[in-house]
Motif scaffolding. Structure first.
Motif, PDB file in Angstrom:
ATOM      1  N   ILE A 126       0.922  -1.424  -0.058  1.00  0.00           N
ATOM      2  CA  ILE A 126      -0.090   0.273   0.089  1.00  0.00           C
ATOM      3  C   ILE A 126       0.915   1.163  -0.224  1.00  0.00           C
ATOM      4  O   ILE A 126       0.741   2.209  -0.635  1.00  0.00           O
ATOM      5  N   ALA A 127       2.015   1.409   0.925  1.00  0.00           N
ATOM      6  CA  ALA A 127       2.863   2.497   0.947  1.00  0.00           C
ATOM      7  C   ALA A 127       3.416   2.586  -0.328  1.00  0.00           C
ATOM      8  O   ALA A 127       3.519   3.686  -0.902  1.00  0.00           O
ATOM      9  N   GLU A 128       3.716   1.529  -1.232  1.00  0.00           N
ATOM     10  CA  GLU A 128       4.589   1.654  -2.473  1.00  0.00           C
ATOM     11  C   GLU A 128       3.560   2.274  -3.459  1.00  0.00           C
ATOM     12  O   GLU A 128       3.982   3.222  -4.328  1.00  0.00           O
ATOM     13  N   ALA A 129       2.288   1.715  -3.470  1.00  0.00           N
ATOM     14  CA  ALA A 129       1.362   2.334  -4.530  1.00  0.00           C
ATOM     15  C   ALA A 129       1.086   3.651  -4.121  1.00  0.00           C
ATOM     16  O   ALA A 129       0.974   4.605  -4.854  1.00  0.00           O
ATOM     17  N   GLN A 130       1.172   4.197  -2.992  1.00  0.00           N
ATOM     18  CA  GLN A 130       0.774   5.615  -2.546  1.00  0.00           C
ATOM     19  C   GLN A 130       1.727   6.447  -2.865  1.00  0.00           C
ATOM     20  O   GLN A 130       1.509   7.494  -3.326  1.00  0.00           O
ATOM     21  N   ARG A 131       3.014   5.880  -2.786  1.00  0.00           N
ATOM     22  CA  ARG A 131       4.166   6.608  -3.186  1.00  0.00           C
ATOM     23  C   ARG A 131       4.280   6.987  -4.800  1.00  0.00           C
ATOM     24  O   ARG A 131       4.213   8.175  -5.418  1.00  0.00           O
ATOM     25  N   MET A 132       3.807   5.763  -5.621  1.00  0.00           N
ATOM     26  CA  MET A 132       3.709   6.008  -6.945  1.00  0.00           C
ATOM     27  C   MET A 132       2.639   7.016  -7.631  1.00  0.00           C
ATOM     28  O   MET A 132       2.822   7.972  -8.362  1.00  0.00           O
ATOM     29  N   VAL A 133       1.445   6.968  -6.772  1.00  0.00           N
ATOM     30  CA  VAL A 133       0.552   7.963  -7.117  1.00  0.00           C
ATOM     31  C   VAL A 133       1.016   9.259  -6.771  1.00  0.00           C
ATOM     32  O   VAL A 133       0.711  10.487  -7.510  1.00  0.00           O
ATOM     33  N   SER A 134       1.294   9.596  -5.499  1.00  0.00           N
ATOM     34  CA  SER A 134       2.057  10.686  -5.009  1.00  0.00           C
ATOM     35  C   SER A 134       2.978  11.604  -6.185  1.00  0.00           C
ATOM     36  O   SER A 134       2.918  12.400  -6.427  1.00  0.00           O
ATOM     37  N   GLU A 135       3.869  10.630  -6.569  1.00  0.00           N
ATOM     38  CA  GLU A 135       4.901  10.995  -7.517  1.00  0.00           C
ATOM     39  C   GLU A 135       4.052  11.607  -8.807  1.00  0.00           C
ATOM     40  O   GLU A 135       4.733  12.400  -9.474  1.00  0.00           O
ATOM     41  N   ALA A 136       3.044  10.829  -9.433  1.00  0.00           N
ATOM     42  CA  ALA A 136       2.512  11.105 -10.478  1.00  0.00           C
ATOM     43  C   ALA A 136       1.823  12.383 -10.318  1.00  0.00           C
ATOM     44  O   ALA A 136       1.943  13.090 -11.333  1.00  0.00           O
ATOM     45  N   LYS A 137       1.075  12.515  -9.280  1.00  0.00           N
ATOM     46  CA  LYS A 137       0.371  13.767  -8.929  1.00  0.00           C
ATOM     47  C   LYS A 137       1.369  15.159  -9.078  1.00  0.00           C
ATOM     48  O   LYS A 137       1.117  16.142  -9.432  1.00  0.00           O
ATOM     49  N   ALA A 138       2.594  14.993  -8.421  1.00  0.00           N
ATOM     50  CA  ALA A 138       3.545  15.746  -8.455  1.00  0.00           C
ATOM     51  C   ALA A 138       3.861  16.383  -9.836  1.00  0.00           C
ATOM     52  O   ALA A 138       4.199  17.243  -9.984  1.00  0.00           O
ATOM     53  N   ARG A 139       4.270  15.142 -10.651  1.00  0.00           N
ATOM     54  CA  ARG A 139       4.753  15.575 -12.072  1.00  0.00           C
ATOM     55  C   ARG A 139       3.604  16.270 -12.939  1.00  0.00           C
ATOM     56  O   ARG A 139       3.970  17.165 -13.472  1.00  0.00           O
ATOM     57  N   ILE A 140       2.313  15.771 -12.547  1.00  0.00           N
ATOM     58  CA  ILE A 140       1.227  16.420 -13.175  1.00  0.00           C
ATOM     59  C   ILE A 140       1.181  17.989 -12.840  1.00  0.00           C
ATOM     60  O   ILE A 140       0.958  18.739 -13.538  1.00  0.00           O
ATOM     61  N   HIS A 141       1.260  18.145 -11.542  1.00  0.00           N
ATOM     62  CA  HIS A 141       1.193  19.409 -11.004  1.00  0.00           C
ATOM     63  C   HIS A 141       2.127  20.273 -11.457  1.00  0.00           C
ATOM     64  O   HIS A 141       2.167  21.624 -11.946  1.00  0.00           O
ATOM     65  N   ALA A 142       3.305  19.922 -11.497  1.00  0.00           N
ATOM     66  CA  ALA A 142       4.611  20.642 -12.049  1.00  0.00           C
ATOM     67  C   ALA A 142       4.400  21.124 -13.539  1.00  0.00           C
ATOM     68  O   ALA A 142       4.907  22.080 -14.083  1.00  0.00           O
ATOM     69  N   ALA A 143       4.061  20.149 -14.432  1.00  0.00           N
ATOM     70  CA  ALA A 143       3.747  20.149 -15.601  1.00  0.00           C
ATOM     71  C   ALA A 143       2.845  21.135 -16.065  1.00  0.00           C
ATOM     72  O   ALA A 143       2.815  21.830 -17.073  1.00  0.00           O
TER      73      ALA A 143
END
Length: 237
Positions: A126-143
């Motif tokens: 679950i922690a790994e999945a949350q990390r992947m989602v968080s990183e994807a959100k951060a990249r989308i926000h930055a873009a």
């Protein structure tokens, strides 16, 4: 890492199954037998086969699924008769039922053979999945943030010291909007899948983890503007 099951399929048996599956992947590799073999091996590995019996069951699942899609695809051609289209779709339905029977048999075998999963392993997933989602959100926000162009040599003016007005929607191209919409949708689905991980049985959780990883990677790539790979053309019959 867990100790290999004593009945794990040997190399010769795996190679036999791959030799039978490889021709079914040739259509997607423009006839390249090496790439078709790699594709077959990667697909087989996704099931994490534990024993000889499961190996053949999984091979049939893959074969039935590909044959189902092939029949459905052929049924969509406009230059075939209605009767042939109906027969192809009926054949696809029968193949799908056969694949589903094998899938249930494989899941039952995997459930019996799989060791009990610890609570720590579930939390780690679950922690790994949350990390992947968080990183994807951060990249989308930055873009999504407008690029700021620095002008070190220019004197600041009264106009420049004011808070910049938000960029109008028209400054983003339709392609960027389309990519952003898809990226956000993929991330949302990945987040929903993450919330359901704790309720899944072990044999389903790793499948969902692979789905979450694929969704988050695709979302980040879309948001970053990375060029998308071309869709391979189907060879004409």
């Amino acid at each position: 890492m867990s100790t290999p099951h004593p009945a794990s399929p040997d190399t010769n048996l795996v190679n036999l199954v791959l030799a039978l599956l490889t021709p079914m992947f040739l259509w997607s590799t423009a006839g390249d037998i090496r790439l078709a073999h790699i594709a077959a091996a990667q697909t087989l590995n996704e099931y994490r086969v534990a024993n000889r019996l499961s190996l053949f069951t999984v091979a049939k699942i893959i074969a039935f699924d590909i044959a189902t899609l092939s029949s459905l695809s052929l049924s969509m051609y406009e230059d075939i008769s209605m009767l042939l289209a109906i027969r192809l779709r009926g054949n696809a339905n029968s193949l799908d039922r056969s694949g589903e029977r094998n899938r249930r048999a494989w899941e039952q075998t995997s459930r019996t053979a799989a060791p009990d999963e610890t609570e720590d392993a579930v939390e780690a997933a679950i922690a790994e999945a949350q990390r992947m989602v968080s990183e994807a959100k951060a990249r989308i926000h930055a873009a999504a943030q407008p690029a700021e162009k620095a002008q070190p040599d220019a004197e600041p003016t009264a106009e420049a010291t004011r808070d910049p007005a938000p960029l109008p929607p028209s400054t983003r191209t339709s392609e960027q909007q389309h990519r952003s919409a898809w990226a956000n949708a993929m991330t949302q689905v990945a987040e929903e899948c993450t919330a359901e991980l704790k309720d899944l049985p072990p044999e389903e959780r790793w499948k969902e983890m692979a789905r979450i990883e694929a969704l988050t990677i695709a979302a980040a790539d879309l948001a970053s503007g990375a060029p998308q790979p071309p869709i391979p053309a189907m060879a004409a019959e």
